[in-house]
Design a protein around this motif. Structure first.
Motif, PDB file in Angstrom:
ATOM      1  N   UNK A  26       0.843  -1.192   0.000  1.00 47.96           N
ATOM      2  CA  UNK A  26       0.000   0.000   0.000  1.00 47.96           C
ATOM      3  C   UNK A  26       0.882   1.248   0.000  1.00 47.96           C
ATOM      4  N   UNK A  27       0.496   2.276  -0.720  1.00 52.91           N
ATOM      5  CA  UNK A  27       1.251   3.535  -0.666  1.00 52.91           C
ATOM      6  C   UNK A  27       1.181   4.109   0.745  1.00 52.91           C
ATOM      7  N   UNK A  64       2.909  -2.993   6.043  1.00 56.29           N
ATOM      8  CA  UNK A  64       2.244  -3.281   4.775  1.00 56.29           C
ATOM      9  C   UNK A  64       2.327  -2.170   3.757  1.00 56.29           C
ATOM     10  N   UNK A  65       3.089  -1.118   4.069  1.00 55.44           N
ATOM     11  CA  UNK A  65       3.226   0.002   3.128  1.00 55.44           C
ATOM     12  C   UNK A  65       4.618   0.013   2.517  1.00 55.44           C
ATOM     13  N   UNK A  66       4.768   0.795   1.439  1.00 57.96           N
ATOM     14  CA  UNK A  66       6.082   0.914   0.822  1.00 57.96           C
ATOM     15  C   UNK A  66       7.085   1.587   1.759  1.00 57.96           C
ATOM     16  N   UNK A  67       6.593   2.416   2.688  1.00 60.46           N
ATOM     17  CA  UNK A  67       7.479   3.060   3.652  1.00 60.46           C
ATOM     18  C   UNK A  67       8.065   2.038   4.622  1.00 60.46           C
ATOM     19  N   UNK A  68       7.250   1.111   5.108  1.00 62.18           N
ATOM     20  CA  UNK A  68       7.739   0.069   6.015  1.00 62.18           C
ATOM     21  C   UNK A  68       8.729  -0.833   5.298  1.00 62.18           C
ATOM     22  N   UNK A  69       8.441  -1.146   4.060  1.00 57.60           N
ATOM     23  CA  UNK A  69       9.342  -1.965   3.244  1.00 57.60           C
ATOM     24  C   UNK A  69      10.709  -1.293   3.129  1.00 57.60           C
ATOM     25  N   UNK A  99       3.875 -10.315   4.483  1.00 58.22           N
ATOM     26  CA  UNK A  99       2.810 -10.821   3.610  1.00 58.22           C
ATOM     27  C   UNK A  99       2.606  -9.966   2.368  1.00 58.22           C
ATOM     28  N   UNK A 100       3.340  -8.859   2.290  1.00 62.12           N
ATOM     29  CA  UNK A 100       3.228  -7.974   1.133  1.00 62.12           C
ATOM     30  C   UNK A 100       4.456  -8.072   0.248  1.00 62.12           C
ATOM     31  N   UNK A 101       4.330  -7.644  -0.964  1.00 65.20           N
ATOM     32  CA  UNK A 101       5.445  -7.625  -1.900  1.00 65.20           C
ATOM     33  C   UNK A 101       6.523  -6.651  -1.425  1.00 65.20           C
TER      34      UNK A 101
END
Length: 218
Positions: A26-27, A64-69, A99-101
Motif C-alpha cells: 500500500x502507498x 504493509x506500506x512501501x514506507x515500512x518496506x 505478507x506484502x510484496x
C-alpha cells in the motif's frame, strides 16, 4: 543431523519453484514518506543512531506500506555495514517474510543469507539462498553474490558436489581473468578429490562446464 536438516530444507525448496503470491504494497501516507526522507537525510549526515530510531518507528507504524518496506531494508543495510549480523538478518527477514510484496527482494535475500552465514546459521543461509535462487527474480549480480556465498558453505557442510557447481557457475560468469583462474583452480582441486562415480556423473552434466572434460579423462 545438520546434514539431514539441510537436505530436507533443500528438498522442500526445490519442490516449490514459485513463491506464494503476496499482497501489493500500500502507498504510505505523506507523513510516512516525509519520515523516510528525514531518516535518509540522517544517514547521509552520518547520524545513523537517529536514522535507525526513525526507520524502526516507520516500520512499526505503517506495516504493509512501501514506507515500512523501505525502512526494514534500510535497517538491514545499516546493520550489515556495521557488522551487526544478527540485526541485519532479522531486519532483512522482516522484508522477506512480510505478507506484502517488496521492492528490495534481491537485496534482502543476499543480505540475510550473508548475515546468517556470519553468525553461524549456515543451514539457514543455504536454505534461504537456495530459495532466492529458486523463486526470486534476481539479476545476474544477485545470483552471483548468492553463488559466491554458497560455494564455501556447501563445502563446509559436506556437499562437495554442490560446492563445485556453485564455483563453476561463478567462474563461467566472472569477467576478471585473475579471479576466473582462481575459481578454476578451486574447481579442479575439488574435482581431483572426487570418486569415480561422482566424476562420471559430472562428465555428463552441463552444469559443470569446463570440469566435464577433466572428469571424463581423469
Amino acid at each position: 543431523m545438520r546434514k539431514l536438516t539441510l537436505i530436507f530444507s533443500c528438498a522442500v525448496l526445490f519442490s516449490c519453484q514459485t513463491a506464494p503470491k503476496k499482497a501489493v504494497l500500500r502507498p504510505a501516507p505523506p507523513d510516512a514518506k516525509a519520515a523516510i526522507a528525514s531518516a535518509q537525510y540522517d544517514v547521509g549526515k552520518g547520524k545513523e543512531k537517529s536514522a535507525v530510531a526513525k526507520f524502526r518507528k516507520i516500520a512499526t507504524q505503517f506495516p504493509g506500506t512501501d514506507a515500512a518496506d523501505t525502512a526494514w531494508a534500510a535497517l538491514g543495510k545499516l546493520a550489515l555495514q556495521h557488522h551487526d549480523y544478527k540485526s541485519a538478518s532479522t531486519n532483512y527477514l522482516e522484508v522477506l517474510n512480510s505478507p506484502t510484496q517488496t521492492a528490495y527482494e534481491e537485496e534482502a535475500y543476499v543480505g540475510a543469507s550473508k548475515a546468517l552465514a556470519q553468525i553461524g546459521r549456515v543451514d539457514e543461509a543455504l536454505s534461504l539462498s537456495q530459495k532466492g535462487l529458486s523463486t526470486a527474480r534476481l539479476s545476474l549480480a544477485g545470483i552471483l553474490e548468492l553463488q559466491r556465498l554458497r560455494g564455501p558453505l556447501l563445502r563446509e557442510t559436506g556437499d562437495v558436489i554442490g560446492s563445485l557447481r556453485a564455483i563453476v557457475y561463478v567462474h563461467d560468469n566472472e569477467k576478471d581473468a585473475v579471479q576466473k583462474q582462481i575459481l578454476k583452480n578451486k574447481a579442479f582441486d575439488i574435482a581431483n578429490r572426487l570418486q569415480k562415480k561422482e566424476l562420471e556423473n559430472i562428465s555428463g552434466n552441463s552444469d559443470y562446464s569446463f570440469v566435464r572434460g577433466f572428469a571424463a579423462y581423469r
